[in-house]
Design a protein around this motif. Structure first.
Motif, PDB file in Angstrom:
ATOM      1  N   GLU A   1       0.827  -1.221   0.000  1.00  0.00           N
ATOM      2  CA  GLU A   1       0.000   0.000   0.000  1.00  0.00           C
ATOM      3  C   GLU A   1       0.854   1.261   0.000  1.00  0.00           C
ATOM      4  OE1 GLU A   1      -2.903  -0.235   3.163  1.00  0.00           O
ATOM      5  OE2 GLU A   1      -4.445  -0.870   1.755  1.00  0.00           O
ATOM      6  N   PRO A   2       1.867   1.371   0.869  1.00  0.00           N
ATOM      7  CA  PRO A   2       2.717   2.566   0.772  1.00  0.00           C
ATOM      8  C   PRO A   2       3.643   2.545  -0.437  1.00  0.00           C
ATOM      9  CG  PRO A   2       3.502   1.122   2.537  1.00  0.00           C
ATOM     10  CD  PRO A   2       2.177   0.567   2.073  1.00  0.00           C
ATOM     11  N   ALA A   3       4.154   1.351  -0.790  1.00  0.00           N
ATOM     12  CA  ALA A   3       5.111   1.255  -1.909  1.00  0.00           C
ATOM     13  C   ALA A   3       4.516   1.780  -3.209  1.00  0.00           C
ATOM     14  CB  ALA A   3       5.567  -0.191  -2.082  1.00  0.00           C
ATOM     15  N   THR A   4       3.224   1.559  -3.418  1.00  0.00           N
ATOM     16  CA  THR A   4       2.598   1.979  -4.680  1.00  0.00           C
ATOM     17  C   THR A   4       2.629   3.494  -4.868  1.00  0.00           C
ATOM     18  OG1 THR A   4       0.687   1.591  -6.112  1.00  0.00           O
ATOM     19  CG2 THR A   4       0.185   2.250  -3.868  1.00  0.00           C
ATOM     20  N   PHE A   5       2.724   4.243  -3.747  1.00  0.00           N
ATOM     21  CA  PHE A   5       2.777   5.704  -3.830  1.00  0.00           C
ATOM     22  C   PHE A   5       4.203   6.224  -3.999  1.00  0.00           C
ATOM     23  CE2 PHE A   5      -1.372   5.174  -1.659  1.00  0.00           C
ATOM     24  CZ  PHE A   5      -2.151   5.872  -2.563  1.00  0.00           C
ATOM     25  N   GLY A   6       5.159   5.313  -4.185  1.00  0.00           N
ATOM     26  CA  GLY A   6       6.525   5.731  -4.476  1.00  0.00           C
ATOM     27  C   GLY A   6       7.262   6.283  -3.280  1.00  0.00           C
ATOM     28  N   ILE A   7       7.132   5.610  -2.129  1.00  0.00           N
ATOM     29  CA  ILE A   7       7.875   6.015  -0.934  1.00  0.00           C
ATOM     30  C   ILE A   7       8.629   4.806  -0.379  1.00  0.00           C
ATOM     31  CG2 ILE A   7       6.337   7.911  -0.309  1.00  0.00           C
ATOM     32  CD1 ILE A   7       5.038   6.075   1.770  1.00  0.00           C
ATOM     33  N   PRO A   8       9.793   5.035   0.254  1.00  0.00           N
ATOM     34  CA  PRO A   8      10.533   3.913   0.848  1.00  0.00           C
ATOM     35  C   PRO A   8       9.768   3.319   2.021  1.00  0.00           C
ATOM     36  CG  PRO A   8      11.555   6.019   1.430  1.00  0.00           C
ATOM     37  CD  PRO A   8      10.482   6.328   0.441  1.00  0.00           C
ATOM     38  N   VAL A   9       9.913   2.007   2.205  1.00  0.00           N
ATOM     39  CA  VAL A   9       9.164   1.281   3.228  1.00  0.00           C
ATOM     40  C   VAL A   9      10.148   0.550   4.141  1.00  0.00           C
ATOM     41  CG1 VAL A   9       7.289  -0.345   3.648  1.00  0.00           C
ATOM     42  CG2 VAL A   9       7.358   0.922   1.490  1.00  0.00           C
ATOM     43  N   VAL A  10       9.998   0.776   5.448  1.00  0.00           N
ATOM     44  CA  VAL A  10      10.872   0.163   6.458  1.00  0.00           C
ATOM     45  C   VAL A  10      10.048  -0.821   7.282  1.00  0.00           C
ATOM     46  CG1 VAL A  10      12.439   0.608   8.394  1.00  0.00           C
ATOM     47  CG2 VAL A  10      12.217   2.299   6.544  1.00  0.00           C
ATOM     48  N   TYR A  11      10.622  -1.994   7.573  1.00  0.00           N
ATOM     49  CA  TYR A  11       9.891  -3.016   8.327  1.00  0.00           C
ATOM     50  C   TYR A  11      10.901  -3.990   8.946  1.00  0.00           C
ATOM     51  CZ  TYR A  11      10.531  -4.810   3.594  1.00  0.00           C
ATOM     52  OH  TYR A  11      11.061  -5.145   2.367  1.00  0.00           O
ATOM     53  N   GLY A  12      10.449  -4.759   9.923  1.00  0.00           N
ATOM     54  CA  GLY A  12      11.305  -5.729  10.585  1.00  0.00           C
ATOM     55  C   GLY A  12      11.738  -6.839   9.657  1.00  0.00           C
ATOM     56  N   ASN A  13      12.876  -7.462   9.975  1.00  0.00           N
ATOM     57  CA  ASN A  13      13.451  -8.467   9.067  1.00  0.00           C
ATOM     58  C   ASN A  13      13.016  -9.899   9.378  1.00  0.00           C
ATOM     59  OD1 ASN A  13      14.858  -8.840  11.423  1.00  0.00           O
ATOM     60  ND2 ASN A  13      16.880  -8.452  10.570  1.00  0.00           N
ATOM     61  N   ASN A  14      11.987 -10.074  10.192  1.00  0.00           N
ATOM     62  CA  ASN A  14      11.432 -11.406  10.462  1.00  0.00           C
ATOM     63  C   ASN A  14      10.113 -11.521   9.688  1.00  0.00           C
ATOM     64  OD1 ASN A  14      10.493 -13.821  11.457  1.00  0.00           O
ATOM     65  ND2 ASN A  14      10.253 -13.122  13.564  1.00  0.00           N
ATOM     66  N   HIS A  15      10.214 -11.912   8.416  1.00  0.00           N
ATOM     67  CA  HIS A  15       9.028 -11.885   7.543  1.00  0.00           C
ATOM     68  C   HIS A  15       9.027 -13.062   6.571  1.00  0.00           C
ATOM     69  CE1 HIS A  15      11.884 -10.409   4.617  1.00  0.00           C
ATOM     70  NE2 HIS A  15      12.142  -9.351   5.370  1.00  0.00           N
TER      71      HIS A  15
END
Length: 431
Positions: A351-365
């Motif tokens: 959802e945020p990526a589609t608007f052309g912004i960097p996305v930060v999240y935890g590395n347990n995925h």
């Protein structure tokens, strides 16, 4: 010589016969354990109900539920809201191409049903009855669909079996599989045989398809993930939100989307820092209860603006204490931090990526392949808790890095679109 070849042939026949007999024996055992599991789950829900609002809604929603006849409808079943977002592009394309086609929508979870019970494109919206043979038979006798489409992980033996008995086509879409799932265990034959009841399984990725094919004969193909089509559609929807625009002003905006406690705690030193007064922060917690919002508020040392209340002048933090505004909020964001990535429960990073912004999240995925893929594209940052602060500060201070990463995120989403078209092409002979 001929004798050894004959011995080998006999050995293979004996082995095959043994495996067939073992499978024949294990199937009723698997079915018995499955039915016991269904009863156990139901008992657990009733035990939890006095203490858990979601469990109470689960029971209340199914109590005295009345189904209508929807003969020749397409029945879509989703576990919850996330799976609905995967079904939605298919539903909307069906209605666009065949406007008179009736749609029935069912949910397993209250968080799906309660949010989408008024969805305008569906002619009937219900809770899925608990999966017993009698429930499945009664439901299908009344609703009478021409086609059933289940989403992602929703595999229910008795519903699948009853659809097969009625020769009703059944598709599992946006499916993902991992080697540690029960289908691929030595004792998982019953559940794999349930998957084989599908007319066709459409996987999100090639790894899932190969895993399915390695287990046994099954009708399957890779179609991709319809969520990419959905988030691209969101760009064209009405994303205007005057309340958020007024809060952002002309400043940089960082959004914590569907945040859990770990992301909220990690952002606090940055949010409360004197060094980042030029940045606005929106926290959209996964848990929007008053209790949790109060817990967040206690840790914030600067003025707070609450979305559902009157605007607070000069506030640098807004708490989005409501549901349904997050997707449009990303339209205004410059950086997104998405919750759940530290506990393998990653929320929607597309959802945020589609608007052309960097996305930060935890590395347990590990359950969410898009987490690894977005990071590899340069549009996402899968971080440890120790790396979190460094990455956020880098994206705030380095404009070039932020824009470069945002462009990569948008390109990543666009490059994976098209799953809906593949599914419609496969389904059109049925419509």
């Amino acid at each position: 010589g001929p004798s050894s070849r004959l011995d080998c042939s006999n050995s293979q026949k004996t082995s095959s016969r043994f495996l067939l007999e073992l499978k024949t024996y294990l199937y009723p055992v698997g079915k018995f354990l499955y039915n016991i599991g269904i009863v156990g789950y139901l008992m657990g829900i009733y035990i939890a109900a006095p203490f858990n609002k979601k469990a109470r809604l689960w029971i209340k929603g199914r109590k005295n539920q009345v189904f209508n006849n929807h003969t020749d409808c397409i029945w879509f079943h989703c576990a919850s809201l996330g799976e609905f977002e995967q079904a939605r592009p298919v539903i909307e394309e069906v209605k666009r191409k065949w406007p008179k086609q009736s749609i029935v929508l069912t949910f397993f979870s209250p968080s799906g049903y309660e949010n989408k019970k008024d969805y305008p494109l569906a002619d009937g919206i219900y809770y899925l009855p608990i999966d017993t043979s009698s429930n499945a038979s009664k439901f299908l006798d009344i609703v009478n669909p021409r086609l059933a489409i289940f989403v992602k992980y929703e595999v229910w033996h008795h519903f699948f079996k009853q659809l097969k008995i009625r020769n009703t086509s059944l598709y599992l879409i946006a499916a993902t599989f991992r080697p540690n799932q029960i289908y691929f265990k030595s004792y998982g034959g019953f559940m794999f045989s349930t998957l084989q009841l599908c007319t066709k399984v459409f996987t999100q990725d090639n790894a899932s398809l190969k895993l399915l094919e390695s287990k046994g004969e099954i009708a399957a193909m890779q179609a991709g993930d319809t969520r990419y089509d959905r988030v691209i559609e969101q760009r064209t929807e009405v994303n205007q939100n005057d309340r958020i625009a007024q809060f952002k002003k002309e400043k940089l905006l960082v959004i914590l989307g569907s945040s859990w406690q770990v992301e909220e705690e990690l952002i606090m030193p940055i949010l409360n820092s004197e060094n980042f007064k030029h940045v606005q922060f929106i926290i959209a917690p996964h848990d929007v209860s008053d209790r949790h919002v109060n817990e967040i508020s206690k840790r914030i040392k600067i003025p707070i603006d609450y979305y559902k209340e009157a605007p607070v002048k000069d506030a640098s933090v807004m708490i989005l204490n409501t549901i349904g505004q997050l997707a449009s909020a990303y339209y205004y964001a410059d950086i997104a931090v998405i919750g759940g990535g530290f506990t393998n429960a990653l929320h929607n990073i597309l959802e945020p990526a589609t608007f052309g912004i960097p996305v930060v999240y935890g590395n347990n995925h590990s359950k969410y392949p898009e987490g690894k893929e977005l990071a590899e594209s340069g549009g996402g940052f899968a971080v440890s808790s120790a790396e979190f602060s460094q990455i956020i500060k880098l994206l705030i201070t380095d404009t070039s890095k932020r824009k470069q990463s945002g462009a990569a995120a948008k390109k990543f989403v666009e490059s994976r679109s098209g799953a809906t078209a593949v599914l419609i092409e496969e389904l059109k002979s049925m419509l």
